[in-house]
Design a protein around this motif. Structure first.
Motif, PDB file in Angstrom:
ATOM      1  N   GLY A 223      35.109  40.875  40.745  1.00 30.23           N
ATOM      2  CA  GLY A 223      36.499  40.403  40.750  1.00 30.23           C
ATOM      3  C   GLY A 223      36.588  38.910  40.993  1.00 30.23           C
ATOM      4  O   GLY A 223      37.358  38.197  40.339  1.00 30.23           O
ATOM      5  N   ARG A 224      35.791  38.400  41.927  1.00 28.61           N
ATOM      6  CA  ARG A 224      35.805  36.975  42.253  1.00 28.61           C
ATOM      7  C   ARG A 224      35.380  36.117  41.072  1.00 28.61           C
ATOM      8  O   ARG A 224      35.885  35.019  40.873  1.00 28.61           O
ATOM      9  CB  ARG A 224      34.886  36.715  43.451  1.00 28.61           C
ATOM     10  N   LEU A 225      34.457  36.634  40.253  1.00 28.82           N
ATOM     11  CA  LEU A 225      33.943  35.873  39.115  1.00 28.82           C
ATOM     12  C   LEU A 225      34.904  35.830  37.923  1.00 28.82           C
ATOM     13  O   LEU A 225      34.774  34.965  37.059  1.00 28.82           O
ATOM     14  CB  LEU A 225      32.597  36.463  38.657  1.00 28.82           C
ATOM     15  N   LEU A 226      35.851  36.738  37.888  1.00 28.50           N
ATOM     16  CA  LEU A 226      36.830  36.750  36.792  1.00 28.50           C
ATOM     17  C   LEU A 226      37.805  35.580  36.951  1.00 28.50           C
ATOM     18  O   LEU A 226      38.026  35.101  38.069  1.00 28.50           O
ATOM     19  CB  LEU A 226      37.591  38.070  36.790  1.00 28.50           C
ATOM     20  N   PRO A 227      38.388  35.118  35.849  1.00 24.12           N
ATOM     21  CA  PRO A 227      39.350  34.010  35.948  1.00 24.12           C
ATOM     22  C   PRO A 227      40.467  34.327  36.941  1.00 24.12           C
ATOM     23  O   PRO A 227      41.080  35.386  36.874  1.00 24.12           O
ATOM     24  CB  PRO A 227      39.906  33.893  34.515  1.00 24.12           C
ATOM     25  N   ALA A 228      40.677  33.437  37.874  1.00 24.45           N
ATOM     26  CA  ALA A 228      41.688  33.546  38.937  1.00 24.45           C
ATOM     27  C   ALA A 228      41.403  34.695  39.903  1.00 24.45           C
ATOM     28  O   ALA A 228      42.201  34.957  40.804  1.00 24.45           O
ATOM     29  CB  ALA A 228      43.093  33.676  38.360  1.00 24.45           C
ATOM     30  N   GLY A 229      40.289  35.371  39.737  1.00 20.90           N
ATOM     31  CA  GLY A 229      39.968  36.506  40.591  1.00 20.90           C
ATOM     32  C   GLY A 229      39.688  36.138  42.029  1.00 20.90           C
ATOM     33  O   GLY A 229      39.980  36.918  42.942  1.00 20.90           O
ATOM     34  N   SER A 230      39.138  34.949  42.259  1.00 23.39           N
ATOM     35  CA  SER A 230      38.798  34.568  43.630  1.00 23.39           C
ATOM     36  C   SER A 230      40.045  34.493  44.509  1.00 23.39           C
ATOM     37  O   SER A 230      39.979  34.795  45.704  1.00 23.39           O
ATOM     38  CB  SER A 230      38.033  33.253  43.666  1.00 23.39           C
TER      39      SER A 230
ATOM     40  N   THR B 113      36.387  44.115  27.630  1.00 16.85           N
ATOM     41  CA  THR B 113      37.566  43.578  26.940  1.00 16.85           C
ATOM     42  C   THR B 113      37.955  42.216  27.496  1.00 16.85           C
ATOM     43  O   THR B 113      38.257  41.288  26.736  1.00 16.85           O
ATOM     44  CB  THR B 113      38.747  44.558  27.072  1.00 16.85           C
ATOM     45  N   LEU B 114      37.907  42.067  28.812  1.00 15.54           N
ATOM     46  CA  LEU B 114      38.262  40.797  29.446  1.00 15.54           C
ATOM     47  C   LEU B 114      37.233  39.706  29.188  1.00 15.54           C
ATOM     48  O   LEU B 114      37.579  38.567  28.894  1.00 15.54           O
ATOM     49  CB  LEU B 114      38.401  40.981  30.958  1.00 15.54           C
ATOM     50  N   ASP B 115      35.966  40.067  29.308  1.00 16.78           N
ATOM     51  CA  ASP B 115      34.889  39.076  29.322  1.00 16.78           C
ATOM     52  C   ASP B 115      34.209  38.870  27.970  1.00 16.78           C
ATOM     53  O   ASP B 115      33.676  37.798  27.701  1.00 16.78           O
ATOM     54  CB  ASP B 115      33.851  39.499  30.368  1.00 16.78           C
ATOM     55  N   LYS B 116      34.185  39.890  27.145  1.00 12.51           N
ATOM     56  CA  LYS B 116      33.557  39.833  25.814  1.00 12.51           C
ATOM     57  C   LYS B 116      32.082  39.401  25.864  1.00 12.51           C
ATOM     58  O   LYS B 116      31.591  38.729  24.973  1.00 12.51           O
ATOM     59  CB  LYS B 116      34.335  38.917  24.891  1.00 12.51           C
TER      60      LYS B 116
ATOM     61  N   THR C 102      35.252  53.539  32.250  1.00 13.75           N
ATOM     62  CA  THR C 102      36.568  52.932  32.007  1.00 13.75           C
ATOM     63  C   THR C 102      36.614  51.513  32.563  1.00 13.75           C
ATOM     64  O   THR C 102      37.122  50.592  31.909  1.00 13.75           O
ATOM     65  CB  THR C 102      37.677  53.796  32.645  1.00 13.75           C
ATOM     66  N   LEU C 103      36.063  51.321  33.754  1.00 12.05           N
ATOM     67  CA  LEU C 103      36.053  49.980  34.351  1.00 12.05           C
ATOM     68  C   LEU C 103      35.144  49.030  33.575  1.00 12.05           C
ATOM     69  O   LEU C 103      35.499  47.861  33.367  1.00 12.05           O
ATOM     70  CB  LEU C 103      35.643  50.066  35.819  1.00 12.05           C
ATOM     71  N   VAL C 104      34.000  49.504  33.111  1.00 16.99           N
ATOM     72  CA  VAL C 104      33.103  48.668  32.302  1.00 16.99           C
ATOM     73  C   VAL C 104      33.795  48.288  30.999  1.00 16.99           C
ATOM     74  O   VAL C 104      33.742  47.125  30.579  1.00 16.99           O
ATOM     75  CB  VAL C 104      31.751  49.376  32.046  1.00 16.99           C
TER      76      VAL C 104
END
Length: 138
Positions: free
Chosen positions: A77-84, A23-26, A16-18
């Motif tokens: 999480g840090r690598l995602l947009p605004a995740g840091s 979906t977020l990263d494509k 589910t997390l993958v």
């Protein structure tokens, strides 16, 4: 830059997390390999015993640079947009890192009991080398 996420393809929570990351990263930043793909993992020197400690994140440009378990989850999480912003705030709260590590260990060690085990291994459409075993993972 690519990062490789080594996940448990038989774990309902992990899949589910993958799928959420897909979906977020494509496939722009992350590629995915199930822990059950021993042949691919051996190319990185990763064994089944290594996988017992949880999700692994590998830097595609520097494969010796790796994170595992809750550290891998934080780095993803840090690598995602605004995740840091969120990861830095989490790490700044006294005791949260310690509590988060213990929480991760409990989920990791009891994932099949809590979330169930899939009857077949999930393989992402965003695989490492582009020659995915499935055209669309289910």
């Amino acid at each position: 830059m690519n990062y490789y996420v080594i996940y448990d393809g038989n774990c309902n929570l992990c899949v589910t997390l993958v799928r959420s990351l897909e979906t977020l990263d494509k496939g722009n930043l992350f590629r995915y390999v199930p822990m059950q793909d021993e042949q691919t993992l051996l190319g990185w020197g990763i064994t089944a015993q290594d996988c017992e400690q949880g999700v692994i994140l590998i830097d595609g440009n520097l494969p010796q640079r790796r994170w595992q378990g809750s550290n891998a989850a934080e780095e993803i999480g840090r690598l995602l947009p605004a995740g840091s912003t969120f990861v830095d705030a989490y790490r700044a709260l006294p005791g949260m890192k310690w509590a988060g590590d213990r929480f991760y260990e409990q989920i990791r060690d009891n994932r099949y009991t809590i979330f169930g085990k899939r009857s077949s291994t999930y393989e992402s459409a965003y695989c490492v080398d582009g020659s995915c075993k499935q055209t669309k993972a289910k």
